[in-house]
Design an enzyme around this catalytic site. Structure first.
Site, PDB file in Angstrom:
ATOM      1  N   GLY A   1       1.024  -1.045   0.253  1.00 22.85           N
ATOM      2  CA  GLY A   1       0.099  -0.026  -0.259  1.00 22.85           C
ATOM      3  C   GLY A   1       1.104   1.250  -0.286  1.00 22.85           C
ATOM      4  O   GLY A   1       1.894   1.398   0.357  1.00 22.85           O
TER       5      GLY A   1
ATOM      6  N   ARG B   1       0.552  -4.917  -4.973  1.00 26.43           N
ATOM      7  CA  ARG B   1       1.183  -5.988  -4.322  1.00 26.43           C
ATOM      8  C   ARG B   1       1.614  -7.338  -4.730  1.00 26.43           C
ATOM      9  O   ARG B   1      -0.046  -8.810  -3.675  1.00 26.43           O
ATOM     10  CB  ARG B   1      -0.503  -6.033  -2.700  1.00 26.43           C
TER      11      ARG B   1
ATOM     12  N   ASP C   1       5.376  -4.547   5.907  1.00 27.16           N
ATOM     13  CA  ASP C   1       5.652  -6.873   6.079  1.00 27.16           C
ATOM     14  C   ASP C   1       6.091  -7.626   4.716  1.00 27.16           C
ATOM     15  O   ASP C   1       6.715  -8.196   4.249  1.00 27.16           O
ATOM     16  CB  ASP C   1       4.870  -7.098   6.867  1.00 27.16           C
TER      17      ASP C   1
ATOM     18  N   THR D   1       5.016   2.228   6.382  1.00 29.65           N
ATOM     19  CA  THR D   1       3.490   2.335   6.066  1.00 29.65           C
ATOM     20  C   THR D   1       2.400   2.666   7.222  1.00 29.65           C
ATOM     21  O   THR D   1       3.133   3.617   7.676  1.00 29.65           O
ATOM     22  CB  THR D   1       2.921   0.561   6.914  1.00 29.65           C
TER      23      THR D   1
ATOM     24  N   ASP E   1       0.357   1.497   8.321  1.00 31.77           N
ATOM     25  CA  ASP E   1      -0.427   0.734   9.670  1.00 31.77           C
ATOM     26  C   ASP E   1       0.254   1.053  10.536  1.00 31.77           C
ATOM     27  O   ASP E   1      -0.170   1.048  12.443  1.00 31.77           O
ATOM     28  CB  ASP E   1      -0.690  -0.228   9.071  1.00 31.77           C
TER      29      ASP E   1
ATOM     30  N   ASP F   1       3.045  -0.808  11.264  1.00 32.00           N
ATOM     31  CA  ASP F   1       2.979  -2.071  12.425  1.00 32.00           C
ATOM     32  C   ASP F   1       3.840  -2.791  12.292  1.00 32.00           C
ATOM     33  O   ASP F   1       4.240  -4.317  11.962  1.00 32.00           O
ATOM     34  CB  ASP F   1       1.161  -2.355  11.817  1.00 32.00           C
TER      35      ASP F   1
ATOM     36  N   MET G   1      -8.461   2.739   9.162  1.00 32.28           N
ATOM     37  CA  MET G   1      -7.389   1.850   8.468  1.00 32.28           C
ATOM     38  C   MET G   1      -6.409   1.530   9.610  1.00 32.28           C
ATOM     39  O   MET G   1      -6.468   2.222  10.482  1.00 32.28           O
ATOM     40  CB  MET G   1      -6.473   2.317   7.201  1.00 32.28           C
ATOM     41  N   GLY G   2      -5.559   0.339   9.353  1.00 36.82           N
ATOM     42  CA  GLY G   2      -4.846  -0.307   9.611  1.00 36.82           C
ATOM     43  C   GLY G   2      -3.927  -1.541   9.848  1.00 36.82           C
ATOM     44  O   GLY G   2      -3.715  -2.270  11.260  1.00 36.82           O
ATOM     45  N   ARG G   3      -5.835  -2.270   9.507  1.00 39.82           N
ATOM     46  CA  ARG G   3      -5.229  -3.768   9.251  1.00 39.82           C
ATOM     47  C   ARG G   3      -5.509  -4.450  11.155  1.00 39.82           C
ATOM     48  O   ARG G   3      -6.359  -3.894  11.643  1.00 39.82           O
ATOM     49  CB  ARG G   3      -4.419  -4.113   8.564  1.00 39.82           C
TER      50      ARG G   3
ATOM     51  N   GLU H   1     -10.425  -0.492  11.502  1.00 35.31           N
ATOM     52  CA  GLU H   1     -11.130  -1.480  10.137  1.00 35.31           C
ATOM     53  C   GLU H   1     -10.909  -3.088  10.575  1.00 35.31           C
ATOM     54  O   GLU H   1     -11.828  -3.772  11.023  1.00 35.31           O
ATOM     55  CB  GLU H   1     -10.556  -1.208   8.721  1.00 35.31           C
TER      56      GLU H   1
ATOM     57  N   ARG I   1      -3.612   8.084   2.832  1.00 35.02           N
ATOM     58  CA  ARG I   1      -2.819   7.196   2.538  1.00 35.02           C
ATOM     59  C   ARG I   1      -2.648   8.670   1.206  1.00 35.02           C
ATOM     60  O   ARG I   1      -1.516   8.136   0.560  1.00 35.02           O
ATOM     61  CB  ARG I   1      -2.901   6.232   1.321  1.00 35.02           C
TER      62      ARG I   1
HETATM   63  O1  F6P Z   1      -1.149  -2.189   4.807  1.00 30.46           O
HETATM   64  C1  F6P Z   1      -2.168  -0.479   4.471  1.00 30.46           C
HETATM   65  C2  F6P Z   1      -3.224  -0.151   4.005  1.00 30.46           C
HETATM   66  O2  F6P Z   1      -3.368   0.885   4.007  1.00 30.46           O
HETATM   67  C3  F6P Z   1      -4.746  -0.739   5.668  1.00 30.46           C
HETATM   68  O3  F6P Z   1      -4.662  -0.018   6.279  1.00 30.46           O
HETATM   69  C4  F6P Z   1      -5.138  -1.448   5.121  1.00 30.46           C
HETATM   70  O4  F6P Z   1      -6.417  -1.726   5.304  1.00 30.46           O
HETATM   71  C5  F6P Z   1      -4.591  -1.698   3.484  1.00 30.46           C
HETATM   72  O5  F6P Z   1      -3.749  -1.377   3.612  1.00 30.46           O
HETATM   73  C6  F6P Z   1      -6.059  -1.698   2.377  1.00 30.46           C
HETATM   74  O6  F6P Z   1      -4.957  -2.527   0.899  1.00 30.46           O
HETATM   75  P1  F6P Z   1      -5.439  -1.547  -0.922  1.00 30.46           P
HETATM   76  O7  F6P Z   1      -4.770  -1.108  -0.847  1.00 30.46           O
HETATM   77  O8  F6P Z   1      -5.201  -2.532  -1.195  1.00 30.46           O
HETATM   78  O9  F6P Z   1      -7.162  -1.142  -0.126  1.00 30.46           O
END
Ligand code: F6P
Length: 340
Positions: free
Chosen positions: A10, A71, A102, A124, A126, A128, A168-170, A220, A273
């Site tokens: 991301g 990704r 990660d 990131t 996140d 994390d 966000m933040g997984r 989320e 983002r």
């Molecule tokens: O890892 C960063 C992140 O923005 C997370 O917070 C979120 O869950 C995910 O990416 C969203 O992914 P995508 O950009 O594939 O929708």
């Protein structure tokens, strides 16, 4: 030396600042750089272009990544792994700088295990990634989320409503934590804590009684237990797209039903983002990009440049990948200081 650079996973504010730092730090020593397009996909498929000092000098403050991102997991298929190794050889890359979270850094570790000359840079929104105190992108994302809460406060107060902001933040609640702390939210829900419906409803009731509205921040990644709706789709690394579960909207329904307080929700998603990196992220991205070049020049492949206290240091990729850095009990204790 010839450096290769990629940005994977991301995107987040600060990626261009990091690319710029890699290219200019390398150029200072007389080294050259090429950028691979769209993360590991570009290495696998041989998509690259030279990066010059002139091109990267003005990109410090630009959001996104001039290299593109994806990704792509280059080690999901052995044939792809072979193509990656062959491409790096054919391009005569002496050091690959992999900038990512990660997943991207896990791929970098796998490449290092196979003898590849790679150094990581963690990023990131996140926050994390293990092994580093902070990742760039996080502070900028939280700035956006705090601004959203302030806007929601105006409308919540005008209409005497409760409003839930989903961030966000997984599976790590850093973004929610910092947003809740910095905006003085009435309740902040993180994946690190079990969902407590009775507590949440009490927070909404007491806030609306005290001042006529309530502001809630929800990550989320929280688990609301059995509910309607399906699970989100998955990306190439197998991660569920958590935003598709819309936990903020579900919470709003539950709050209105349980308390009678009119409730709305807002999901800011990918808005977090985009945009220009804020101060901390600009400096951190710049320091880590330069630090990664220094590690490569010292032959310290298989390491990642991280922030440790006030210093940028190199640690083995093993220390940075495979574990999600989650919110720690002392932060949760600080957050709940303001519940009373
Ligand atoms: O890892 C960063 C992140 O923005 C997370 O917070 C979120 O869950 C995910 O990416 C969203 O992914 P995508 O950009 O594939 O929708």
């Amino acid at each position: 030396m010839k450096f290769g650079i990629l940005t994977g996973g991301g995107d987040c504010p600060g990626l261009n600042a990091a690319i710029r730092a890699v290219v200019l730090r390398a150029a200072r020593g007389g080294h050259t750089a090429v950028g691979y397009l769209d993360g590991w996909k570009g290495v696998r498929d041989g998509l690259s272009r030279p990066l010059t000092s002139e091109e990267v000098r003005p990109i410090l403050q630009r959001g996104g990544t001039i290299l593109g991102s994806s990704r792509t997991n280059p080690f999901a298929r052995e044939a792809d792994a072979t193509r990656v190794a062959e491409r790096l050889r054919a391009d005569q890359i002496d050091a690959l700088i992999a900038i990512g979270g990660d997943d991207t850094l896990s791929a970098a570790r796998e490449l290092a295990r196979r003898g590849g000359h790679v150094v990581g840079v963690p990023k990131t929104m996140d926050n994390d990634v293990a092994g580093t105190d902070w990742t760039f992108g996080f502070h900028s994302a939280v700035d956006v989320a705090v601004d959203a809460v302030e806007r929601l406060r105006d409308t919540a107060a005008s209409h005497h409503r409760a409003i839930v902001l989903e961030v966000m933040g997984r599976h790590a609640g850093w973004v929610a934590l910092a947003t809740g702390l910095a905006s003085g939210a009435d309740a902040t829900l993180l994946p690190e804590e079990p969902y407590d419906e009775a507590w949440l409803m009490e927070r909404v009731r007491s806030a609306t009684q005290a001042r006529g509205y309530a502001l809630l921040v929800a990550s989320e990644g929280i688990d609301l237990g059995p509910r309607r709706g399906s699970a989100g789709g998955k990306d190439e690394f197998g991660h569920e797209l958590l935003g598709e579960r819309e936990v903020g909207a579900e919470l709003a329904r539950r709050i209105e039903q349980a308390t009678g307080v009119e409730t709305r929700s807002a999901q800011i998603g990918h808005i977090q983002r985009g945009g220009s990196p804020e101060l901390f992220d600009r400096i951190l991205a710049t320091r880590l990009g330069a630090g990664a070049v220094d590690l490569a020049l010292a032959g310290r492949f298989g390491e990642v440049a991280v922030l440790n206290g006030a210093d940028v240091v190199g640690v083995p990729l093993d220390q940075a990948v495979g574990t999600t850095k989650v919110v720690t009990p002392d932060w949760l204790d600080l957050l709940h200081t303001f519940d009373a």
